[in-house]
Design a protein around this motif. Structure first.
Motif, PDB file in Angstrom:
ATOM      1  N   ILE A  55     -15.896  -9.825  38.668  1.00  0.00           N
ATOM      2  CA  ILE A  55     -14.542  -9.973  39.216  1.00  0.00           C
ATOM      3  C   ILE A  55     -14.092 -11.427  39.063  1.00  0.00           C
ATOM      4  O   ILE A  55     -14.887 -12.356  39.172  1.00  0.00           O
ATOM      5  CB  ILE A  55     -14.457  -9.534  40.698  1.00  0.00           C
ATOM      6  CG1 ILE A  55     -15.507 -10.243  41.549  1.00  0.00           C
ATOM      7  CG2 ILE A  55     -14.588  -8.025  40.814  1.00  0.00           C
ATOM      8  CD1 ILE A  55     -15.435  -9.884  43.031  1.00  0.00           C
ATOM      9  N   SER A  58      -7.016 -13.421  40.172  1.00  0.00           N
ATOM     10  CA  SER A  58      -5.863 -12.993  39.387  1.00  0.00           C
ATOM     11  C   SER A  58      -4.629 -13.806  39.746  1.00  0.00           C
ATOM     12  O   SER A  58      -4.450 -14.229  40.888  1.00  0.00           O
ATOM     13  CB  SER A  58      -5.590 -11.507  39.644  1.00  0.00           C
ATOM     14  OG  SER A  58      -4.306 -11.136  39.191  1.00  0.00           O
ATOM     15  N   TYR A  64      -9.310 -11.345  44.005  1.00  0.00           N
ATOM     16  CA  TYR A  64     -10.215 -10.878  42.968  1.00  0.00           C
ATOM     17  C   TYR A  64      -9.708  -9.601  42.303  1.00  0.00           C
ATOM     18  O   TYR A  64      -9.091  -8.748  42.939  1.00  0.00           O
ATOM     19  CB  TYR A  64     -11.596 -10.583  43.556  1.00  0.00           C
ATOM     20  CG  TYR A  64     -12.464 -11.798  43.773  1.00  0.00           C
ATOM     21  CD1 TYR A  64     -12.854 -12.602  42.698  1.00  0.00           C
ATOM     22  CD2 TYR A  64     -12.922 -12.134  45.052  1.00  0.00           C
ATOM     23  CE1 TYR A  64     -13.674 -13.700  42.887  1.00  0.00           C
ATOM     24  CE2 TYR A  64     -13.753 -13.233  45.254  1.00  0.00           C
ATOM     25  CZ  TYR A  64     -14.126 -14.016  44.164  1.00  0.00           C
ATOM     26  OH  TYR A  64     -14.930 -15.096  44.349  1.00  0.00           O
ATOM     27  N   THR A  65      -9.998  -9.477  41.001  1.00  0.00           N
ATOM     28  CA  THR A  65      -9.705  -8.250  40.277  1.00  0.00           C
ATOM     29  C   THR A  65     -10.851  -7.967  39.307  1.00  0.00           C
ATOM     30  O   THR A  65     -11.498  -8.891  38.808  1.00  0.00           O
ATOM     31  CB  THR A  65      -8.386  -8.345  39.490  1.00  0.00           C
ATOM     32  OG1 THR A  65      -8.112  -7.082  38.869  1.00  0.00           O
ATOM     33  CG2 THR A  65      -8.456  -9.408  38.398  1.00  0.00           C
ATOM     34  N   THR A  66     -11.109  -6.700  39.074  1.00  0.00           N
ATOM     35  CA  THR A  66     -12.079  -6.332  38.049  1.00  0.00           C
ATOM     36  C   THR A  66     -11.358  -6.312  36.701  1.00  0.00           C
ATOM     37  O   THR A  66     -10.117  -6.273  36.641  1.00  0.00           O
ATOM     38  CB  THR A  66     -12.679  -4.946  38.303  1.00  0.00           C
ATOM     39  OG1 THR A  66     -11.649  -3.948  38.151  1.00  0.00           O
ATOM     40  CG2 THR A  66     -13.268  -4.851  39.706  1.00  0.00           C
ATOM     41  N   GLU A  69      -9.363  -3.067  36.456  1.00  0.00           N
ATOM     42  CA  GLU A  69      -8.104  -3.104  37.202  1.00  0.00           C
ATOM     43  C   GLU A  69      -7.057  -3.905  36.442  1.00  0.00           C
ATOM     44  O   GLU A  69      -5.876  -3.534  36.409  1.00  0.00           O
ATOM     45  CB  GLU A  69      -8.348  -3.707  38.589  1.00  0.00           C
ATOM     46  CG  GLU A  69      -9.142  -2.796  39.514  1.00  0.00           C
ATOM     47  CD  GLU A  69      -9.677  -3.516  40.735  1.00  0.00           C
ATOM     48  OE1 GLU A  69     -10.130  -2.833  41.672  1.00  0.00           O
ATOM     49  OE2 GLU A  69      -9.653  -4.779  40.778  1.00  0.00           O
ATOM     50  N   TYR A  70      -7.484  -5.001  35.836  1.00  0.00           N
ATOM     51  CA  TYR A  70      -6.559  -5.820  35.033  1.00  0.00           C
ATOM     52  C   TYR A  70      -5.972  -4.978  33.903  1.00  0.00           C
ATOM     53  O   TYR A  70      -4.742  -4.936  33.719  1.00  0.00           O
ATOM     54  CB  TYR A  70      -7.293  -7.028  34.468  1.00  0.00           C
ATOM     55  CG  TYR A  70      -6.431  -7.924  33.590  1.00  0.00           C
ATOM     56  CD1 TYR A  70      -5.932  -9.127  34.067  1.00  0.00           C
ATOM     57  CD2 TYR A  70      -6.101  -7.562  32.281  1.00  0.00           C
ATOM     58  CE1 TYR A  70      -5.137  -9.949  33.260  1.00  0.00           C
ATOM     59  CE2 TYR A  70      -5.308  -8.362  31.479  1.00  0.00           C
ATOM     60  CZ  TYR A  70      -4.834  -9.549  31.974  1.00  0.00           C
ATOM     61  OH  TYR A  70      -4.044 -10.345  31.180  1.00  0.00           O
ATOM     62  N   ARG A  73      -3.261  -2.513  34.642  1.00  0.00           N
ATOM     63  CA  ARG A  73      -1.949  -3.073  34.995  1.00  0.00           C
ATOM     64  C   ARG A  73      -1.254  -3.753  33.812  1.00  0.00           C
ATOM     65  O   ARG A  73      -0.160  -4.292  33.983  1.00  0.00           O
ATOM     66  CB  ARG A  73      -2.104  -4.083  36.133  1.00  0.00           C
ATOM     67  CG  ARG A  73      -2.592  -3.515  37.446  1.00  0.00           C
ATOM     68  CD  ARG A  73      -2.481  -4.535  38.563  1.00  0.00           C
ATOM     69  NE  ARG A  73      -3.379  -5.659  38.361  1.00  0.00           N
ATOM     70  CZ  ARG A  73      -4.571  -5.785  38.933  1.00  0.00           C
ATOM     71  NH1 ARG A  73      -5.025  -4.826  39.732  1.00  0.00           N
ATOM     72  NH2 ARG A  73      -5.320  -6.850  38.711  1.00  0.00           N
ATOM     73  N   GLU A 107      -0.304 -10.736  33.499  1.00  0.00           N
ATOM     74  CA  GLU A 107      -1.284 -11.197  34.475  1.00  0.00           C
ATOM     75  C   GLU A 107      -2.273 -12.142  33.792  1.00  0.00           C
ATOM     76  O   GLU A 107      -2.607 -11.974  32.614  1.00  0.00           O
ATOM     77  CB  GLU A 107      -2.015  -9.983  35.052  1.00  0.00           C
ATOM     78  CG  GLU A 107      -2.996 -10.295  36.158  1.00  0.00           C
ATOM     79  CD  GLU A 107      -3.623  -9.022  36.738  1.00  0.00           C
ATOM     80  OE1 GLU A 107      -4.491  -9.145  37.619  1.00  0.00           O
ATOM     81  OE2 GLU A 107      -3.239  -7.912  36.300  1.00  0.00           O
TER      82      GLU A 107
END
Length: 268
Positions: A55, A58, A64-66, A69-70, A73, A107
């Motif tokens: 993670i 972002s 936090y982002t995995t 997940e990124y 999006r 992002e």
């Protein structure tokens, strides 16, 4: 047996990531570096196995982002997973190089640990999307702004800065800021800083590019001095280069000379 144990641990961590995010993030803060090290150790043999456990911060909400997940999006027109490096998320968020990606609504992953970019370089891509540093210099074929009428001016700036930069060119990244430093090749500016902190770093240097925002009012001053005052043109070249270094957190060769040149140009 060892493979089964690894798979079991990964499953438990993924379940925790899904069902108790706060607890996973706390664990990652303590042991995340070990997971990251596992990505690029042994020549990246375990990178695919571990990529879903990593993670990063972002740009969306500084949380936090995995990587999964990124990617979920990403904009329809987005080709890359963008990232930026720095000491902390507040400093990274202010970097001029992030302006273009933000303006497109892309992002950005904020990499705050010295190990992070080495991890990204090892992963190379995720779900068929390549990673791209916002501080990487665009290839000529991808450059949107080919300002041929300013070629002689850029060549003159490059000559003044000599071995300090690999190139000087119009920027496709900058919107509000006048200048920034980017790099060409595998060794980034951030990696240069990390490697040179090591005892056997070898004084490595990234191939730096000074990018100039030709739509900024400072560029009008550059053109004015280029035509009318070679001495001021030279001083402004040094000032802009040193400002770009300071933004990157890099040392400048002569702070006193830099201060004097700034004062001379603003007539103090």
């Amino acid at each position: 047996i060892a493979k089964n144990i690894k798979e079991k641990i990964k499953k438990e961590l993924l379940d925790l990531l899904k069902n108790d995010r706060q607890k996973y993030e706390e664990i990652f803060k303590n042991f995340g570096r070990t997971i990251k090290y596992g990505v690029y150790s042994d020549w990246g043999q375990n990178k695919d196995f571990l990529s879903d456990l990593i993670i990063f911060y972002s740009s969306l909400d500084s949380k936090y982002t995995t990587l999964g997940e990124y990617v979920s999006r990403m904009k329809k027109d987005q080709k890359y997973i963008y990232y930026a490096t720095g000491d902390n998320i507040k400093k990274i968020d202010k970097l001029p190089q992030t302006e273009f990606a933000k303006s497109k609504g892309y992002e950005i992953l904020y990499l705050t640990e010295e190990i992070d970019e080495f991890v990204i370089k090892t992963l190379m891509k995720y779900k068929d999307f390549e990673f791209k540093s916002v501080a990487g210099s665009e290839e000529e074929a991808d450059t949107e702004e080919k300002d041929k009428k300013n070629k002689e001016l850029f060549d003159s700036l490059k000559k003044i800065l000599k071995d300090k930069v690999k190139d000087v060119k119009a920027s496709t990244k900058l919107i509000k800021h006048p200048v920034c430093i980017t790099s060409i090749g595998e060794l980034s500016v951030e990696m240069e800083k990390v490697l040179n902190m090591m005892p056997d770093g070898g004084n490595l240097k990234a191939d730096k590019v000074l990018e100039i925002n030709t739509k900024h009012k400072v560029f009008k001053l550059i053109k004015k001095y280029y035509k009318e005052d070679s001495n001021k043109f030279k001083k402004l070249a040094h000032i802009l280069y040193n400002q770009a270094l300071l933004i990157e957190g890099l040392p400048i060769d002569d702070a006193v000379e830099y201060a004097n040149e700034v004062c001379e140009l603003i007539n103090i």
